[in-house]
Scaffold this motif. Structure first.
Motif, PDB file in Angstrom:
ATOM      1  N   VAL A   1       0.703  -0.996  -0.286  1.00 53.12           N
ATOM      2  CA  VAL A   1       0.474   0.069  -0.319  1.00 53.12           C
ATOM      3  C   VAL A   1       0.896   1.642   0.026  1.00 53.12           C
ATOM      4  CG1 VAL A   1      -1.762   1.971   1.109  1.00 53.12           C
ATOM      5  CG2 VAL A   1      -2.108  -1.132   1.004  1.00 53.12           C
ATOM      6  N   PHE A   2       1.806   1.024   1.240  1.00 56.70           N
ATOM      7  CA  PHE A   2       2.832   2.506   1.031  1.00 56.70           C
ATOM      8  C   PHE A   2       3.281   1.997  -0.432  1.00 56.70           C
ATOM      9  CE2 PHE A   2       7.083   4.151   1.814  1.00 56.70           C
ATOM     10  CZ  PHE A   2       6.150   5.556   2.672  1.00 56.70           C
ATOM     11  N   CYS A   3       3.908   1.314  -0.646  1.00 55.44           N
ATOM     12  CA  CYS A   3       4.195   2.228  -3.233  1.00 55.44           C
ATOM     13  C   CYS A   3       3.666   2.113  -3.580  1.00 55.44           C
ATOM     14  CB  CYS A   3       4.864   0.170  -2.700  1.00 55.44           C
ATOM     15  SG  CYS A   3       5.859   0.238  -4.723  1.00 55.44           S
ATOM     16  N   LEU A   4       1.962   2.091  -3.545  1.00 54.94           N
ATOM     17  CA  LEU A   4       1.249   2.334  -4.028  1.00 54.94           C
ATOM     18  C   LEU A   4       0.416   3.695  -4.147  1.00 54.94           C
ATOM     19  CD1 LEU A   4      -1.397  -0.834  -3.535  1.00 54.94           C
ATOM     20  CD2 LEU A   4       0.442   0.113  -6.058  1.00 54.94           C
ATOM     21  N   ILE A   5       0.886   4.183  -2.928  1.00 56.93           N
ATOM     22  CA  ILE A   5       1.124   5.348  -2.482  1.00 56.93           C
ATOM     23  C   ILE A   5       2.003   6.718  -2.858  1.00 56.93           C
ATOM     24  CG2 ILE A   5       1.187   7.525  -0.564  1.00 56.93           C
ATOM     25  CD1 ILE A   5      -0.428   5.331   0.948  1.00 56.93           C
ATOM     26  N   LEU A   6       3.236   5.754  -3.183  1.00 56.49           N
ATOM     27  CA  LEU A   6       4.301   6.092  -3.152  1.00 56.49           C
ATOM     28  C   LEU A   6       4.338   6.762  -4.832  1.00 56.49           C
ATOM     29  CD1 LEU A   6       7.523   5.290  -1.778  1.00 56.49           C
ATOM     30  CD2 LEU A   6       6.420   7.414  -1.321  1.00 56.49           C
ATOM     31  N   LEU A   7       3.267   5.610  -5.848  1.00 63.87           N
ATOM     32  CA  LEU A   7       3.478   5.573  -7.434  1.00 63.87           C
ATOM     33  C   LEU A   7       2.686   6.248  -7.709  1.00 63.87           C
ATOM     34  CD1 LEU A   7       3.793   4.230  -9.567  1.00 63.87           C
ATOM     35  CD2 LEU A   7       2.169   2.403  -9.581  1.00 63.87           C
ATOM     36  N   PHE A   8       1.251   6.945  -6.771  1.00 58.73           N
ATOM     37  CA  PHE A   8       0.385   8.222  -7.676  1.00 58.73           C
ATOM     38  C   PHE A   8       0.881   9.390  -7.098  1.00 58.73           C
ATOM     39  CE2 PHE A   8      -2.335   3.809  -6.955  1.00 58.73           C
ATOM     40  CZ  PHE A   8      -2.665   4.210  -9.013  1.00 58.73           C
TER      41      PHE A   8
ATOM     42  N   SER B   1       7.234   6.618 -10.288  1.00 57.60           N
ATOM     43  CA  SER B   1       7.488   5.372 -10.464  1.00 57.60           C
ATOM     44  C   SER B   1       9.047   4.879 -10.081  1.00 57.60           C
ATOM     45  CB  SER B   1       7.175   4.933 -12.279  1.00 57.60           C
ATOM     46  OG  SER B   1       7.845   5.519 -13.177  1.00 57.60           O
ATOM     47  N   GLY B   2      10.030   6.085  -9.864  1.00 53.20           N
ATOM     48  CA  GLY B   2      10.663   6.367  -9.337  1.00 53.20           C
ATOM     49  C   GLY B   2      10.679   6.021  -8.566  1.00 53.20           C
ATOM     50  N   PRO B   3      10.215   7.061  -7.443  1.00 53.89           N
ATOM     51  CA  PRO B   3      10.642   6.472  -6.192  1.00 53.89           C
ATOM     52  C   PRO B   3       9.856   5.107  -5.611  1.00 53.89           C
ATOM     53  CG  PRO B   3       9.879   9.139  -5.897  1.00 53.89           C
ATOM     54  CD  PRO B   3      10.250   8.330  -7.380  1.00 53.89           C
ATOM     55  N   ALA B   4       8.620   4.776  -6.304  1.00 54.85           N
ATOM     56  CA  ALA B   4       8.306   3.826  -5.914  1.00 54.85           C
ATOM     57  C   ALA B   4       9.111   2.722  -6.413  1.00 54.85           C
ATOM     58  CB  ALA B   4       6.793   3.667  -6.429  1.00 54.85           C
ATOM     59  N   GLY B   5       9.408   2.598  -7.477  1.00 54.52           N
ATOM     60  CA  GLY B   5      10.669   1.953  -7.276  1.00 54.52           C
ATOM     61  C   GLY B   5      11.818   1.371  -7.380  1.00 54.52           C
ATOM     62  N   GLU B   6      12.777   2.776  -6.632  1.00 59.52           N
ATOM     63  CA  GLU B   6      13.733   2.583  -5.445  1.00 59.52           C
ATOM     64  C   GLU B   6      12.792   2.091  -4.141  1.00 59.52           C
ATOM     65  OE1 GLU B   6      14.542   5.910  -5.295  1.00 59.52           O
ATOM     66  OE2 GLU B   6      15.277   6.647  -7.411  1.00 59.52           O
ATOM     67  N   PHE B   7      11.503   2.504  -3.652  1.00 56.76           N
ATOM     68  CA  PHE B   7      11.363   1.788  -2.051  1.00 56.76           C
ATOM     69  C   PHE B   7      11.330   0.530  -2.182  1.00 56.76           C
ATOM     70  CE2 PHE B   7       7.597   0.634   0.059  1.00 56.76           C
ATOM     71  CZ  PHE B   7       8.241   0.022   1.515  1.00 56.76           C
ATOM     72  N   LEU B   8      10.896  -0.080  -3.583  1.00 52.68           N
ATOM     73  CA  LEU B   8      10.150  -1.642  -3.523  1.00 52.68           C
ATOM     74  C   LEU B   8      11.634  -2.725  -3.973  1.00 52.68           C
ATOM     75  CD1 LEU B   8       7.711  -3.975  -3.822  1.00 52.68           C
ATOM     76  CD2 LEU B   8       7.931  -3.058  -6.544  1.00 52.68           C
ATOM     77  N   ALA B   9      12.849  -1.939  -4.729  1.00 50.12           N
ATOM     78  CA  ALA B   9      13.947  -2.517  -5.261  1.00 50.12           C
ATOM     79  C   ALA B   9      14.273  -2.770  -3.228  1.00 50.12           C
ATOM     80  CB  ALA B   9      15.227  -1.835  -5.240  1.00 50.12           C
ATOM     81  N   GLY B  10      14.581  -1.049  -2.425  1.00 47.54           N
ATOM     82  CA  GLY B  10      14.812  -1.754  -1.138  1.00 47.54           C
ATOM     83  C   GLY B  10      14.336  -2.209   0.119  1.00 47.54           C
ATOM     84  N   TYR B  11      13.446  -2.676   0.012  1.00 50.21           N
ATOM     85  CA  TYR B  11      12.072  -2.784   0.363  1.00 50.21           C
ATOM     86  C   TYR B  11      12.854  -4.278   0.454  1.00 50.21           C
ATOM     87  CZ  TYR B  11       8.302  -5.863   2.243  1.00 50.21           C
ATOM     88  OH  TYR B  11       7.336  -6.852   3.525  1.00 50.21           O
ATOM     89  N   ILE B  12      12.161  -5.270  -0.343  1.00 49.34           N
ATOM     90  CA  ILE B  12      12.538  -6.378  -1.323  1.00 49.34           C
ATOM     91  C   ILE B  12      14.460  -6.938  -0.543  1.00 49.34           C
ATOM     92  CG2 ILE B  12      13.291  -8.068  -3.081  1.00 49.34           C
ATOM     93  CD1 ILE B  12      11.041  -7.254  -4.301  1.00 49.34           C
TER      94      ILE B  12
END
Length: 324
Positions: free
Chosen positions: A51-58, A62-73
């Motif tokens: 949900v946090f990643c989707l909030i970042l996306l919108f 996509s840049g910050p959302a992708g960075e968060f997702l990669a960092g989280y994984i």
């Protein structure tokens, strides 16, 4: 990426509220965590990260959302390595099963606060000194080599020798547990229970692991807010992951190799980015590639998937060989 102060405030407030609610629930209902319950909690925390990643996306793109997702994984995967230390600590201190979830929660909460301080210092260093990327990159590559060739039991000896023994000397404790209490009374004297030692040891062990994981995530994003958020979401779900994976940890035969590959990859990425920032795009006839966040995400996910599948396949093969 500019993050307003109120966004920081709301994010930290929500994370603290979740941890406090979890702690109150754990204290009021001490019990042995079942596989079904652990699975539901893991899905909940992974869902919150989604949900946090989707909030970042919108809101940020996509840049910050992708960075968060990669960092989280990456942070969540590196945190799995912590679980081996948790198993050692909880077994050596014979922590009752009904109290393990409370011990893990408090220890992880302590480590989150300490990691926040590391992240603040790291962000300041990254903004002030470009050469810090070379240092982070070299540290990650060194850690990757060490992780790939470490001997079995090395983590156990480190944990017992450098963390637990020190805390035994510094913290006066009773020999027996008193339920889930951290402090008890013996002959009219207030003393800590062994639960405090375990909590502090888990928190300290998490901080030791942060010395590797925090430089790793700075290789994926230099936004302090995203670094903190990825660490927070990864740590919040770590306790439930412990109960979910429990008996599967010894089947992750190649986990250290997979994590070593990820760390080495991010280390190289950091050094390449440092060279790129200085205007170096070629070394002789060799053109230095730019590794984007999408490529990083795909590589990390593919490496961890291959590692997990190979580990489980090898574990089944070993089990079948013993039967035959």
């Amino acid at each position: 990426m500019h993050v307003p102060l109120w966004v920081w405030f709301v994010t930290v407030l929500v994370i603290c509220a979740i941890i406090v609610a979890d702690l109150v629930w754990a204290d009021r209902r001490p019990h042995t965590v079942s596989m079904r319950e652990a699975t539901m909690w893991v899905l909940l925390y992974v869902g919150l990260a989604g949900v946090f990643c989707l909030i970042l996306l919108f809101t940020a793109g996509s840049g910050p959302a992708g960075e968060f997702l990669a960092g989280y994984i990456t942070e969540y995967s590196l945190s799995v390595d912590n679980l081996f230390v948790f198993v050692i600590l909880l077994s050596r201190f014979a922590v009752p099963a009904i109290n393990q979830h409370k011990v893990l929660l408090i220890g992880i909460a302590i480590s989150l606060v300490l990691r926040a301080l590391f992240i603040a210092a790291g962000t300041a260093a990254v903004n002030a000194f470009e050469w810090i990327f070379y240092l982070f990159g070299a540290l990650l590559i060194y850690t990757a080599v060490k992780l790939a060739f470490q001997n079995e039991g090395e983590e156990a000896d480190f944990t017992e020798g450098r963390i637990v023994r020190l805390m035994r000397r510094l913290v006066p404790t009773t020999k027996e547990y008193d339920g889930s209490r951290l402090v008890t009374t013996v002959d009219g004297r207030r003393m800590f229970t062994p639960m405090v030692i375990v909590v502090l040891a888990i928190g300290a062990a998490n901080v030791v692991f942060a010395l590797d994981s925090i430089p790793a995530i700075f290789g994926l994003t230099q936004v302090g807010f995203l670094v903190f958020a990825a660490n927070a979401f990864a740590l919040m779900g770590l306790r439930q992951l412990y109960f979910l994976l429990g008996g599967l940890l010894d089947r992750l035969l190649y986990l250290s190799y997979g994590l070593a590959v990820v760390l080495a990859f991010i280390g190289v990425k950091l050094i390449l980015e440092a060279m790129e920032s200085e205007g170096l795009s070629d070394i002789g006839p060799v053109h230095l590639p730019h590794i984007g966040i999408v490529a990083s995400l795909v590589f990390i996910a593919a490496t961890l998937t291959v590692t997990s599948v190979a580990s489980l396949a090898a574990s089944r093969h070993r089990a079948a060989s013993r039967v035959n």
